[in-house]
Design a protein around this motif. Structure first.
Motif, mmCIF file in Angstrom:
data_model
loop_
_atom_site.group_PDB
_atom_site.id
_atom_site.type_symbol
_atom_site.label_atom_id
_atom_site.label_comp_id
_atom_site.label_asym_id
_atom_site.label_seq_id
_atom_site.Cartn_x
_atom_site.Cartn_y
_atom_site.Cartn_z
ATOM 1 N N THR A 53 16.077 -83.494 -55.366
ATOM 2 C CA THR A 53 16.644 -84.632 -54.643
ATOM 3 C C THR A 53 17.061 -84.149 -53.256
ATOM 4 N N PRO A 54 17.340 -85.050 -52.333
ATOM 5 C CA PRO A 54 17.785 -84.605 -51.006
ATOM 6 C C PRO A 54 19.019 -83.700 -51.077
ATOM 7 N N GLY A 55 19.948 -84.027 -51.955
ATOM 8 C CA GLY A 55 21.138 -83.191 -52.107
ATOM 9 C C GLY A 55 20.798 -81.811 -52.647
ATOM 10 N N GLU A 56 19.894 -81.765 -53.630
ATOM 11 C CA GLU A 56 19.476 -80.482 -54.188
ATOM 12 C C GLU A 56 18.708 -79.663 -53.157
ATOM 13 N N ALA A 57 17.882 -80.326 -52.375
ATOM 14 C CA ALA A 57 17.119 -79.621 -51.341
ATOM 15 C C ALA A 57 18.066 -79.011 -50.308
ATOM 16 N N LYS A 58 19.093 -79.772 -49.916
ATOM 17 C CA LYS A 58 20.080 -79.244 -48.960
ATOM 18 C C LYS A 58 20.838 -78.070 -49.574
ATOM 19 N N ARG A 59 21.222 -78.212 -50.833
ATOM 20 C CA ARG A 59 21.922 -77.132 -51.520
ATOM 21 C C ARG A 59 21.058 -75.882 -51.572
ATOM 22 N N ASP A 60 19.786 -76.058 -51.922
ATOM 23 C CA ASP A 60 18.875 -74.915 -52.007
ATOM 24 C C ASP A 60 18.687 -74.255 -50.638
ATOM 25 N N ALA A 61 18.604 -75.074 -49.593
ATOM 26 C CA ALA A 61 18.470 -74.527 -48.242
ATOM 27 C C ALA A 61 19.734 -73.757 -47.855
ATOM 28 N N ASP A 62 20.899 -74.298 -48.206
ATOM 29 C CA ASP A 62 22.162 -73.611 -47.923
ATOM 30 C C ASP A 62 22.229 -72.278 -48.666
ATOM 31 N N ILE A 63 21.808 -72.274 -49.922
ATOM 32 C CA ILE A 63 21.823 -71.041 -50.715
ATOM 33 C C ILE A 63 20.884 -70.008 -50.096
ATOM 34 N N ALA A 64 19.699 -70.442 -49.682
ATOM 35 C CA ALA A 64 18.737 -69.520 -49.060
ATOM 36 C C ALA A 64 19.308 -68.938 -47.774
ATOM 37 N N ASP A 65 19.975 -69.784 -46.975
ATOM 38 C CA ASP A 65 20.592 -69.310 -45.730
ATOM 39 C C ASP A 65 21.699 -68.302 -46.026
ATOM 40 N N LEU A 66 22.522 -68.590 -47.018
ATOM 41 C CA LEU A 66 23.604 -67.671 -47.378
ATOM 42 C C LEU A 66 23.064 -66.339 -47.901
ATOM 43 N N LYS A 67 21.971 -66.406 -48.661
ATOM 44 C CA LYS A 67 21.366 -65.161 -49.147
ATOM 45 C C LYS A 67 20.845 -64.326 -47.985
ATOM 46 N N LYS A 68 20.226 -64.995 -46.999
ATOM 47 C CA LYS A 68 19.709 -64.282 -45.835
ATOM 48 C C LYS A 68 20.856 -63.640 -45.050
ATOM 49 N N ARG A 69 21.946 -64.387 -44.872
ATOM 50 C CA ARG A 69 23.099 -63.844 -44.148
ATOM 51 C C ARG A 69 23.743 -62.690 -44.917
ATOM 52 N N LEU A 70 23.805 -62.810 -46.238
ATOM 53 C CA LEU A 70 24.360 -61.738 -47.061
ATOM 54 C C LEU A 70 23.516 -60.473 -46.940
ATOM 55 N N THR A 71 22.196 -60.629 -46.946
ATOM 56 C CA THR A 71 21.308 -59.478 -46.801
ATOM 57 C C THR A 71 21.535 -58.793 -45.454
ATOM 58 N N ALA A 72 21.660 -59.582 -44.401
ATOM 59 C CA ALA A 72 21.891 -59.016 -43.070
ATOM 60 C C ALA A 72 23.222 -58.273 -43.017
ATOM 61 N N LYS A 73 24.256 -58.857 -43.588
ATOM 62 C CA LYS A 73 25.577 -58.217 -43.584
ATOM 63 C C LYS A 73 25.572 -56.944 -44.428
#
Length: 125
Positions: A53-73
């Motif tokens: 759903t649009p909400g799930e897609a946004k959540r998944d995108a947020d999770i992917a962004d957070l994972k990328k930021r965590l990897t960088a940190k």
């Protein structure tokens, strides 16, 4: 169907399932199964956009962004730990050299250290 696709269900939890489709439409499952055009449109949309759903897609995108930021940190922390260990080693070596020089200076009684004279202001030429 449109309400489910747009993420604003009225009668279900909003998941993109055929069960939610017939419940949103307020028809029986048998009626939904006879509506071949609707099911074909449903299947085409799901194939093109996925079941999120649009909400799930946004959540998944947020999770992917957070994972990328965590990897960088994490990489940044690893680099800083390596630099810290290198600095620690250098400081320890300098400390031991300084201690050795102090001991050598203390043993050599004949050594006299002459302080440098402070300089005064420069005179113009």
């Amino acid at each position: 169907m449109t309400r489910l696709f747009e993420g604003r269900p009225q009668r279900t939890d909003g998941r993109l399932t055929k069960e939610n489709l017939y419940k949103e439409a307020q028809v029986s499952r048998a009626t939904m199964n006879r509506a071949q055009a609707v099911l074909a449109e449903w299947d085409a949309h799901i194939a093109a956009h996925g079941k999120a759903t649009p909400g799930e897609a946004k959540r998944d995108a947020d999770i992917a962004d957070l994972k990328k930021r965590l990897t960088a940190k994490t990489q940044e922390c690893t680099l800083l730990e390596k630099k810290l260990k290198a600095a620690q080693t250098a400081i320890a070596a300098l400390f031991h050299d300084n201690e050795a020089l102090r001991q050598q200076l203390a043993k050599d009684v004949s050594t006299t250290v002459t302080p440098l004279r402070p300089r005064g202001p420069r005179q113009p030429r």
